[in-house]
Design an enzyme around this catalytic site. Structure first.
Site, PDB file in Angstrom:
ATOM      1  N   ASP A  33       0.846  -1.141  -0.207  1.00 55.99           N
ATOM      2  CA  ASP A  33      -0.014   0.088  -0.048  1.00 55.99           C
ATOM      3  C   ASP A  33       0.569   1.108   0.010  1.00 55.99           C
ATOM      4  OD1 ASP A  33      -2.315   1.844   0.794  1.00 55.99           O
ATOM      5  OD2 ASP A  33      -1.580   1.714   2.623  1.00 55.99           O
ATOM      6  N   ASP A  35      -0.408   4.972   1.084  1.00 58.55           N
ATOM      7  CA  ASP A  35      -0.586   6.172   2.138  1.00 58.55           C
ATOM      8  C   ASP A  35      -0.428   5.314   3.343  1.00 58.55           C
ATOM      9  OD1 ASP A  35      -0.883   8.617   0.519  1.00 58.55           O
ATOM     10  OD2 ASP A  35      -2.855   7.365  -0.303  1.00 58.55           O
TER      11      ASP A  35
END
Length: 284
Positions: A33, A35
């Site tokens: 991922d 963020d």
């Protein structure tokens, strides 16, 4: 041995790391991922922005636009992290949130040429150890890094570019803006990626996973429950190590994270643990 590291089954984790090393570099890929996973959650007691936040709070958004985007956040974010709602309940609401937010951004007539400056002026930061540790190690060893993000692709690519670590082994799947001939944002390209659909359904037909079908050892990095499905499109996974960053509401969410991730890193703004594991796997 760091206080920030929690592991429910240390023996099992040792086993996984051992087999990742035995299977060798040629079989390894990292799926992450972006963020609050590769980028930092906080700095000097303040929250760091996500790729959406960077845009939402920048000078290219009108005051009215900022207010509307903030209202959406206050309404939908509690739903996103509500432990008592099912995925079936959350998914349509997440689509609703992202769609409304993207429509608001399109109304702002954002210029492509502003993006680099917006990122430069923001407080976005990659986690400590991103350069000489994480991105560099993967690049030197030709290990593919696949970044799967529900954020804004153009912004997160620019963050990586400005950190000088956008190497050829980095691939990003995210929500990308589409600009007209004058360089003005007209819409977002599909398919829409939100917190809870980061899986095979979005990736069918990207060819990316087919091309990596021999990469059957996976290190997965995430910071939410939605990130756990990111490897679901990989044709045949032999070994997977799931590392979760628990950034927020640590006490309350610890149990759930320990049930789901092999290693949980609590309020840890570094990639030290990940880098240590990579060093071990990648050293001949």
């Amino acid at each position: 041995e760091k206080a920030t590291v929690r592991i429910r089954q240390p023996e099992r984790v040792r086993e996984i790391i051992r087999s990742l090393r035995e299977q060798g570099v040629a079989k390894l890929q990292v799926i992450s991922d972006f963020d609050m996973t590769l980028s930092r959650f906080g700095c000097n007691g303040r929250r760091c922005p996500t790729s959406h936040n960077i845009l939402d709070t920048s000078r290219v958004i009108s005051e009215d636009g900022k207010k509307k985007l903030k209202d959406l956040l206050h309404y939908y974010y509690p739903i996103e992290i509500d432990p008592n709602r099912t995925l079936e309940e959350k998914c349509p609401l997440m689509v609703e949130w992202w769609t409304k937010a993207h429509e608001l951004l399109v109304q702002q007539k954002i210029h492509k040429s502003d993006i680099a400056q917006i990122v430069r002026e923001s407080e976005a930061m990659l986690r400590y150890g991103h350069g000489d540790g994480f991105f560099d190690q993967l690049h030197k060893n030709n290990v593919p890094l696949f970044i799967f993000s529900a954020g804004v692709g153009d912004i997160l690519e620019e963050i990586i570019r400005q950190a000088n670590v956008f190497y050829s082994n980095v691939n990003v799947v995210s929500n990308y803006m589409d600009f007209n001939d004058d360089g003005v944002l007209t819409h977002f390209k599909g398919p829409l990626i939100h917190t809870y659909n980061k899986n095979n359904t979005v990736l069918q037909g990207t060819g990316y996973f087919q091309q990596l079908s021999t990469r059957t050892s996976i290190i997965l990095l995430g910071d939410s429950m939605g990130d756990l499905t990111m490897a679901d499109g990989v044709p045949s996974v032999e070994t997977i190590l799931k590392i979760g960053f628990l950034n927020d509401k640590v006490e309350e969410r610890r149990g759930k994270y320990l049930d789901s991730y092999d290693i949980v890193l609590e309020s840890d703004e570094t990639l030290d643990v990940v880098n240590g594991i990579l060093r071990y796997i990648l050293t001949e």
